[in-house]
Scaffold this motif. Sequence first.
Motif, mmCIF file in Angstrom:
data_model
loop_
_atom_site.group_PDB
_atom_site.id
_atom_site.type_symbol
_atom_site.label_atom_id
_atom_site.label_comp_id
_atom_site.label_asym_id
_atom_site.label_seq_id
_atom_site.Cartn_x
_atom_site.Cartn_y
_atom_site.Cartn_z
ATOM 1 N N ASN A 19 27.225 32.268 54.025
ATOM 2 C CA ASN A 19 27.257 31.387 55.189
ATOM 3 C C ASN A 19 28.194 30.214 54.878
ATOM 4 O O ASN A 19 27.763 29.178 54.380
ATOM 5 N N LEU A 20 29.483 30.396 55.139
ATOM 6 C CA LEU A 20 30.503 29.398 54.821
ATOM 7 C C LEU A 20 31.081 28.803 56.100
ATOM 8 O O LEU A 20 31.229 29.505 57.100
ATOM 9 N N SER A 21 31.435 27.527 56.036
ATOM 10 C CA SER A 21 32.150 26.935 57.163
ATOM 11 C C SER A 21 33.523 27.607 57.254
ATOM 12 O O SER A 21 33.985 28.245 56.300
ATOM 13 N N GLU A 22 34.180 27.470 58.379
ATOM 14 C CA GLU A 22 35.510 28.072 58.553
ATOM 15 C C GLU A 22 36.485 27.603 57.482
ATOM 16 O O GLU A 22 37.258 28.388 56.941
ATOM 17 N N GLU A 23 36.432 26.294 57.180
ATOM 18 C CA GLU A 23 37.355 25.727 56.204
ATOM 19 C C GLU A 23 37.118 26.296 54.804
ATOM 20 O O GLU A 23 38.056 26.626 54.086
ATOM 21 N N VAL A 24 35.876 26.413 54.444
ATOM 22 C CA VAL A 24 35.529 26.942 53.129
ATOM 23 C C VAL A 24 35.794 28.445 53.077
ATOM 24 O O VAL A 24 36.231 28.969 52.047
ATOM 25 N N MET A 25 35.578 29.137 54.191
ATOM 26 C CA MET A 25 35.867 30.573 54.247
ATOM 27 C C MET A 25 37.336 30.831 53.942
ATOM 28 O O MET A 25 37.667 31.720 53.154
ATOM 29 N N ASP A 26 38.230 30.061 54.548
ATOM 30 C CA ASP A 26 39.660 30.245 54.300
ATOM 31 C C ASP A 26 39.997 30.009 52.826
ATOM 32 O O ASP A 26 40.762 30.772 52.231
ATOM 33 N N ALA A 27 39.403 28.975 52.231
ATOM 34 C CA ALA A 27 39.637 28.717 50.805
ATOM 35 C C ALA A 27 39.100 29.875 49.953
ATOM 36 O O ALA A 27 39.746 30.293 48.984
ATOM 37 N N ALA A 28 37.944 30.410 50.316
ATOM 38 C CA ALA A 28 37.354 31.536 49.573
ATOM 39 C C ALA A 28 38.221 32.786 49.703
ATOM 40 O O ALA A 28 38.393 33.532 48.728
ATOM 41 N N ILE A 29 38.774 33.010 50.882
ATOM 42 C CA ILE A 29 39.642 34.178 51.094
ATOM 43 C C ILE A 29 40.890 34.059 50.227
ATOM 44 O O ILE A 29 41.310 35.028 49.590
ATOM 45 N N ILE A 30 41.473 32.867 50.184
ATOM 46 C CA ILE A 30 42.653 32.669 49.331
ATOM 47 C C ILE A 30 42.290 32.943 47.870
ATOM 48 O O ILE A 30 43.018 33.632 47.155
ATOM 49 N N GLY A 31 41.157 32.410 47.426
ATOM 50 C CA GLY A 31 40.730 32.647 46.046
ATOM 51 C C GLY A 31 40.553 34.131 45.752
ATOM 52 O O GLY A 31 40.994 34.632 44.711
ATOM 53 N N ALA A 32 39.928 34.853 46.669
ATOM 54 C CA ALA A 32 39.719 36.296 46.487
ATOM 55 C C ALA A 32 41.061 37.030 46.448
ATOM 56 O O ALA A 32 41.270 37.920 45.610
ATOM 57 N N CYS A 33 41.969 36.638 47.334
ATOM 58 C CA CYS A 33 43.288 37.283 47.371
ATOM 59 C C CYS A 33 44.088 36.995 46.105
ATOM 60 O O CYS A 33 44.805 37.867 45.603
ATOM 61 N N GLN A 34 43.966 35.794 45.585
ATOM 62 C CA GLN A 34 44.711 35.480 44.367
ATOM 63 C C GLN A 34 44.170 36.252 43.168
ATOM 64 O O GLN A 34 44.942 36.648 42.297
ATOM 65 N N LYS A 35 42.879 36.512 43.134
ATOM 66 C CA LYS A 35 42.336 37.362 42.071
ATOM 67 C C LYS A 35 42.946 38.765 42.158
ATOM 68 O O LYS A 35 43.284 39.363 41.135
ATOM 69 N N VAL A 36 43.090 39.264 43.380
ATOM 70 C CA VAL A 36 43.729 40.565 43.594
ATOM 71 C C VAL A 36 45.171 40.512 43.102
ATOM 72 O O VAL A 36 45.623 41.398 42.372
ATOM 73 N N GLU A 37 45.904 39.466 43.493
ATOM 74 C CA GLU A 37 47.311 39.344 43.094
ATOM 75 C C GLU A 37 47.453 39.281 41.578
ATOM 76 O O GLU A 37 48.343 39.911 41.003
ATOM 77 N N HIS A 38 46.594 38.535 40.921
ATOM 78 C CA HIS A 38 46.698 38.397 39.464
ATOM 79 C C HIS A 38 46.424 39.727 38.765
ATOM 80 O O HIS A 38 47.085 40.057 37.777
ATOM 81 N N PHE A 39 45.481 40.498 39.286
ATOM 82 C CA PHE A 39 45.212 41.828 38.740
ATOM 83 C C PHE A 39 46.446 42.719 38.920
ATOM 84 O O PHE A 39 46.851 43.434 38.001
ATOM 85 N N GLU A 40 47.048 42.642 40.101
ATOM 86 C CA GLU A 40 48.246 43.446 40.365
ATOM 87 C C GLU A 40 49.417 43.011 39.486
ATOM 88 O O GLU A 40 50.159 43.855 38.979
ATOM 89 N N ILE A 41 49.581 41.724 39.303
ATOM 90 C CA ILE A 41 50.674 41.231 38.452
ATOM 91 C C ILE A 41 50.514 41.782 37.041
ATOM 92 O O ILE A 41 51.478 42.270 36.443
ATOM 93 N N ALA A 42 49.309 41.722 36.508
ATOM 94 C CA ALA A 42 49.069 42.260 35.164
ATOM 95 C C ALA A 42 49.321 43.764 35.121
ATOM 96 O O ALA A 42 49.963 44.273 34.194
ATOM 97 N N SER A 43 48.849 44.472 36.127
ATOM 98 C CA SER A 43 48.969 45.937 36.144
ATOM 99 C C SER A 43 50.405 46.398 36.333
ATOM 100 O O SER A 43 50.877 47.301 35.628
ATOM 101 N N TYR A 44 51.104 45.807 37.289
ATOM 102 C CA TYR A 44 52.503 46.185 37.516
ATOM 103 C C TYR A 44 53.380 45.760 36.344
ATOM 104 O O TYR A 44 54.318 46.465 35.977
ATOM 105 N N GLY A 45 53.086 44.607 35.753
ATOM 106 C CA GLY A 45 53.859 44.159 34.600
ATOM 107 C C GLY A 45 53.729 45.121 33.431
ATOM 108 O O GLY A 45 54.716 45.442 32.755
ATOM 109 N N THR A 46 52.534 45.615 33.199
ATOM 110 C CA THR A 46 52.305 46.581 32.120
ATOM 111 C C THR A 46 53.058 47.879 32.394
ATOM 112 O O THR A 46 53.777 48.384 31.526
#
Length: 193
Positions: free
Chosen positions: A106-133
Amino acid sequence: MDQMNDLKALLKHDVQMLVSVEDQIIEALPAMIKRATSQQLKKALDEHLNITKRQRQRLDQVNQLLGASEEDATRYSGVLATLMGGTKCKGMDGIIDEGEKIMAENLSEEVMDAAIIGACQKVEHFEIASYGTARTYAQELGLAQVQQLLQQTLDEEYMADQELTGLAEQRINQRAISGAAMSGSIMPGSRTL
């Protein structure tokens, strides 16, 4: 079950995992786009969904260049691993699962957007490590075309991460801080990480 005993076999395996990664992202991103409230964030995620679909097609090219087959995905796995979804990347599955859990809170709209960015950046960092390897394996093997295709995607992942950081730092995290200050959750002027 065969034994994996060369770097090219490991590269083929890693590319199969990247196929799973991209397929999982293509499936998960629409829910994130739907939950985002910032129009800039929605636009960035929608654009990245289209880029991800192209990245997935690029992996088909990589598999072609490697001469990879369906059998390569499970050749080195035991019977149980194959039955339990041996070609699904469990790492990305866990990252996406965590993102889905936070979006279910149950997140406010503002916090939801911040949480989505955080989740997406975790995805990006995993991809960066995987593609780099995988890119490094291709380089070591002298597979210039494969290296170039993987580098292209790696560059796109770095750009996506930078764009998400920019959105967070320019507006979205400040909106989340302000929303929390207005609701009394933090004291105005206090610092958060």
